[in-house]
Design a protein around this motif. Sequence first.
Motif, mmCIF file in Angstrom:
data_model
loop_
_atom_site.group_PDB
_atom_site.id
_atom_site.type_symbol
_atom_site.label_atom_id
_atom_site.label_comp_id
_atom_site.label_asym_id
_atom_site.label_seq_id
_atom_site.Cartn_x
_atom_site.Cartn_y
_atom_site.Cartn_z
ATOM 1 N N ARG A 22 3.139 4.692 14.791
ATOM 2 C CA ARG A 22 1.794 5.059 15.257
ATOM 3 C C ARG A 22 1.494 6.531 14.993
ATOM 4 O O ARG A 22 0.385 6.881 14.588
ATOM 5 C CB ARG A 22 1.653 4.734 16.737
ATOM 6 N N TYR A 25 0.861 7.047 11.255
ATOM 7 C CA TYR A 25 -0.462 6.526 10.904
ATOM 8 C C TYR A 25 -1.540 7.513 11.364
ATOM 9 O O TYR A 25 -2.470 7.822 10.619
ATOM 10 C CB TYR A 25 -0.669 5.150 11.531
ATOM 11 N N GLN A 31 -1.377 2.392 6.113
ATOM 12 C CA GLN A 31 -0.640 1.232 6.607
ATOM 13 C C GLN A 31 0.207 0.628 5.493
ATOM 14 O O GLN A 31 1.340 0.194 5.738
ATOM 15 C CB GLN A 31 -1.601 0.196 7.177
ATOM 16 N N GLN A 43 0.511 -6.623 7.525
ATOM 17 C CA GLN A 43 -0.058 -7.233 8.728
ATOM 18 C C GLN A 43 0.687 -6.771 9.981
ATOM 19 O O GLN A 43 0.077 -6.508 11.021
ATOM 20 C CB GLN A 43 -0.023 -8.764 8.630
ATOM 21 N N HIS A 46 -0.301 -3.278 10.828
ATOM 22 C CA HIS A 46 -1.626 -3.330 11.443
ATOM 23 C C HIS A 46 -1.508 -3.690 12.926
ATOM 24 O O HIS A 46 -2.155 -3.073 13.775
ATOM 25 C CB HIS A 46 -2.506 -4.352 10.712
ATOM 26 N N GLN A 47 -0.669 -4.678 13.244
ATOM 27 C CA GLN A 47 -0.463 -5.055 14.646
ATOM 28 C C GLN A 47 0.108 -3.885 15.447
ATOM 29 O O GLN A 47 -0.288 -3.657 16.590
ATOM 30 C CB GLN A 47 0.495 -6.246 14.743
ATOM 31 N N VAL A 49 -0.106 -0.536 14.817
ATOM 32 C CA VAL A 49 -1.027 0.586 15.023
ATOM 33 C C VAL A 49 -2.223 0.192 15.887
ATOM 34 O O VAL A 49 -2.803 1.039 16.552
ATOM 35 C CB VAL A 49 -1.480 1.238 13.698
ATOM 36 N N GLN A 50 -2.550 -1.072 15.917
ATOM 37 C CA GLN A 50 -3.646 -1.551 16.763
ATOM 38 C C GLN A 50 -3.162 -1.976 18.140
ATOM 39 O O GLN A 50 -3.935 -2.434 18.956
ATOM 40 C CB GLN A 50 -4.374 -2.730 16.090
ATOM 41 N N ARG A 51 -1.844 -1.852 18.366
ATOM 42 C CA ARG A 51 -1.201 -2.195 19.649
ATOM 43 C C ARG A 51 -1.395 -3.655 20.023
ATOM 44 O O ARG A 51 -1.634 -3.987 21.185
ATOM 45 C CB ARG A 51 -1.689 -1.281 20.753
ATOM 46 N N LYS A 52 -1.290 -4.526 19.048
ATOM 47 C CA LYS A 52 -1.399 -5.962 19.320
ATOM 48 C C LYS A 52 -0.008 -6.564 19.333
ATOM 49 O O LYS A 52 0.842 -6.226 18.539
ATOM 50 C CB LYS A 52 -2.244 -6.654 18.248
ATOM 51 N N ARG A 54 2.785 -9.532 18.909
ATOM 52 C CA ARG A 54 2.943 -10.663 17.997
ATOM 53 C C ARG A 54 3.533 -11.837 18.704
ATOM 54 O O ARG A 54 4.034 -11.801 19.764
ATOM 55 C CB ARG A 54 3.782 -10.287 16.789
#
Length: 54
Positions: A22, A25, A31, A43, A46-47, A49-52, A54
């Motif tokens: 993070r 980025y 990314q 992908q 992306h998860q 850095v977007q704090r999603k 999995r």
Amino acid sequence: MGLPRSLALPKQRAHAILLYTRARYAAGVSQAELARQFGISYQRVHQIVQRKRR
């Protein structure tokens, strides 16, 4: 599903990698470049850095 416990990173190390990703980025690293550096998919970066989850 995830990795078997024997292959999973220790939680502290995994958390450190997330924070480092993070920060890199935020500092301007793309990314796609982070994905190449860590050997993971775009992908997944992306998860991260977007704090999603999995």
